[in-house]
Design a protein around this motif. Structure first.
Motif, PDB file in Angstrom:
ATOM      1  N   GLY A  36      41.472  16.448  32.483  1.00 54.95           N
ATOM      2  CA  GLY A  36      40.123  16.989  32.623  1.00 54.95           C
ATOM      3  C   GLY A  36      39.977  18.103  33.638  1.00 54.95           C
ATOM      4  N   VAL A  37      41.068  18.776  33.992  1.00 55.50           N
ATOM      5  CA  VAL A  37      40.996  19.881  34.942  1.00 55.50           C
ATOM      6  C   VAL A  37      41.607  21.127  34.303  1.00 55.50           C
ATOM      7  CG1 VAL A  37      41.725  20.759  37.189  1.00 55.50           C
ATOM      8  CG2 VAL A  37      41.075  18.359  36.934  1.00 55.50           C
ATOM      9  N   VAL A  38      40.819  22.191  34.257  1.00 55.90           N
ATOM     10  CA  VAL A  38      41.247  23.467  33.689  1.00 55.90           C
ATOM     11  C   VAL A  38      40.999  24.554  34.733  1.00 55.90           C
ATOM     12  CG1 VAL A  38      40.752  25.180  31.891  1.00 55.90           C
ATOM     13  CG2 VAL A  38      40.801  22.744  31.315  1.00 55.90           C
ATOM     14  N   TYR A  39      41.965  25.455  34.858  1.00 57.51           N
ATOM     15  CA  TYR A  39      41.847  26.585  35.778  1.00 57.51           C
ATOM     16  C   TYR A  39      41.756  27.866  34.972  1.00 57.51           C
ATOM     17  CZ  TYR A  39      43.454  23.167  39.168  1.00 57.51           C
ATOM     18  OH  TYR A  39      43.557  22.057  39.958  1.00 57.51           O
ATOM     19  N   PHE A  40      40.984  28.828  35.475  1.00 60.33           N
ATOM     20  CA  PHE A  40      40.860  30.109  34.789  1.00 60.33           C
ATOM     21  C   PHE A  40      40.925  31.235  35.805  1.00 60.33           C
ATOM     22  CE2 PHE A  40      36.631  29.286  36.231  1.00 60.33           C
ATOM     23  CZ  PHE A  40      36.140  30.544  36.573  1.00 60.33           C
ATOM     24  N   SER A  41      41.285  32.398  35.316  1.00 61.98           N
ATOM     25  CA  SER A  41      41.312  33.594  36.149  1.00 61.98           C
ATOM     26  C   SER A  41      40.951  34.788  35.285  1.00 61.98           C
ATOM     27  CB  SER A  41      42.709  33.786  36.750  1.00 61.98           C
ATOM     28  OG  SER A  41      42.779  35.005  37.454  1.00 61.98           O
ATOM     29  N   ILE A  42      40.184  35.697  35.858  1.00 69.38           N
ATOM     30  CA  ILE A  42      39.783  36.918  35.169  1.00 69.38           C
ATOM     31  C   ILE A  42      40.241  38.090  36.022  1.00 69.38           C
ATOM     32  CG2 ILE A  42      37.839  38.264  34.298  1.00 69.38           C
ATOM     33  CD1 ILE A  42      36.307  35.526  34.118  1.00 69.38           C
ATOM     34  N   VAL A  43      40.938  39.025  35.384  1.00 71.65           N
ATOM     35  CA  VAL A  43      41.477  40.190  36.082  1.00 71.65           C
ATOM     36  C   VAL A  43      40.958  41.447  35.398  1.00 71.65           C
ATOM     37  CG1 VAL A  43      43.603  41.471  36.566  1.00 71.65           C
ATOM     38  CG2 VAL A  43      43.536  39.000  36.915  1.00 71.65           C
ATOM     39  N   PHE A  44      40.548  42.424  36.206  1.00 76.47           N
ATOM     40  CA  PHE A  44      40.131  43.728  35.696  1.00 76.47           C
ATOM     41  C   PHE A  44      40.953  44.792  36.404  1.00 76.47           C
ATOM     42  CE2 PHE A  44      37.272  47.481  36.015  1.00 76.47           C
ATOM     43  CZ  PHE A  44      37.269  47.814  34.667  1.00 76.47           C
ATOM     44  N   LYS A  45      41.719  45.540  35.619  1.00 78.74           N
ATOM     45  CA  LYS A  45      42.566  46.619  36.149  1.00 78.74           C
ATOM     46  C   LYS A  45      43.413  46.152  37.331  1.00 78.74           C
ATOM     47  CE  LYS A  45      40.036  50.481  34.381  1.00 78.74           C
ATOM     48  NZ  LYS A  45      40.861  51.334  33.600  1.00 78.74           N
ATOM     49  N   THR A  46      44.086  45.072  37.150  1.00 76.59           N
ATOM     50  CA  THR A  46      44.990  44.433  38.123  1.00 76.59           C
ATOM     51  C   THR A  46      44.292  43.932  39.386  1.00 76.59           C
ATOM     52  OG1 THR A  46      45.732  46.431  39.298  1.00 76.59           O
ATOM     53  CG2 THR A  46      46.946  45.821  37.290  1.00 76.59           C
ATOM     54  N   GLU A  47      42.982  43.845  39.377  1.00 72.06           N
ATOM     55  CA  GLU A  47      42.241  43.280  40.510  1.00 72.06           C
ATOM     56  C   GLU A  47      41.606  41.959  40.096  1.00 72.06           C
ATOM     57  OE1 GLU A  47      42.041  44.476  43.643  1.00 72.06           O
ATOM     58  OE2 GLU A  47      43.392  46.098  43.056  1.00 72.06           O
ATOM     59  N   GLN A  48      41.745  40.963  40.941  1.00 74.18           N
ATOM     60  CA  GLN A  48      41.147  39.654  40.668  1.00 74.18           C
ATOM     61  C   GLN A  48      39.627  39.790  40.659  1.00 74.18           C
ATOM     62  OE1 GLN A  48      43.049  36.649  40.275  1.00 74.18           O
ATOM     63  NE2 GLN A  48      41.086  36.090  39.425  1.00 74.18           N
ATOM     64  N   ALA A  49      38.997  39.457  39.540  1.00 77.15           N
ATOM     65  CA  ALA A  49      37.541  39.544  39.431  1.00 77.15           C
ATOM     66  C   ALA A  49      36.884  38.188  39.669  1.00 77.15           C
ATOM     67  CB  ALA A  49      37.145  40.093  38.068  1.00 77.15           C
ATOM     68  N   MET A  50      37.526  37.131  39.175  1.00 78.63           N
ATOM     69  CA  MET A  50      36.951  35.796  39.292  1.00 78.63           C
ATOM     70  C   MET A  50      38.042  34.790  38.977  1.00 78.63           C
ATOM     71  SD  MET A  50      34.164  33.818  39.594  1.00 78.63           S
ATOM     72  CE  MET A  50      32.744  34.854  39.322  1.00 78.63           C
TER      73      MET A  50
END
Length: 153
Positions: free
Chosen positions: A94-108
């Motif tokens: 029940g644990v999921v991790y996510f990451s959002i990257v924009f132009k090689t910069e961590q956004a969220m």
């Protein structure tokens, strides 16, 4: 999480969804070997595990860095629903991790606690959660590109 990737891609590419035709490439990196193949550093997997925020960040970063995708924006998602992965330490049901990257910069980046329910409903829950966050990030990026002076402090 390979089934989740397909669900997210289907939702993003659905012309009835307000994002519409955004996703051109997806990688379903279900196994550790596949994660290594797409560019996740082995030391990330060894130190933090495949079900970690660090792995999700590395997954998203790997996609923006690949020449064949030419991606400016990428999302990495890893985790488990109600099951425990006996092949990987640190598997938390029940644990999921996510990451959002924009132009090689961590956004969220973050952690999603998935409620106990049918697997299909868990997939939908995570898909909707991630897509809502993606929409928020895209909206922020869009506003920053339209009005760059308002975002300079």
């Amino acid at each position: 999480m390979n089934l989740l990737v397909g669900t997210i891609k289907a939702q993003v590419n659905d012309p009835n969804v307000r994002v519409g035709y955004l996703c051109l490439f997806t990688y379903n990196a279900y196994s550790n070997q596949q994660k290594l193949f797409i560019g996740i550093p082995e030391d990330i997997i060894e130190k933090y595990g495949v079900y970690s925020l660090e792995c999700a960040k590395a997954m998203a970063m790997a996609m923006t860095g690949q020449k064949n995708t030419q991606a400016d924006f990428s999302v990495g998602v890893t985790g488990t629903f109600s099951n425990i992965d006996l092949h990987n330490e640190g598997s938390e049901p029940g644990v999921v991790y996510f990451s959002i990257v924009f132009k090689t910069e961590q956004a969220m980046a973050g952690k999603i606690n998935v409620p106990t329910m049918k697997r299909f409903d868990q997939k939908q829950f995570v898909t909707e959660t991630v897509l809502n966050i993606v929409l928020d990030v895209l909206e922020s990026i869009y506003k920053a590109l339209l009005e760059p002076q308002s975002y300079i402090k």
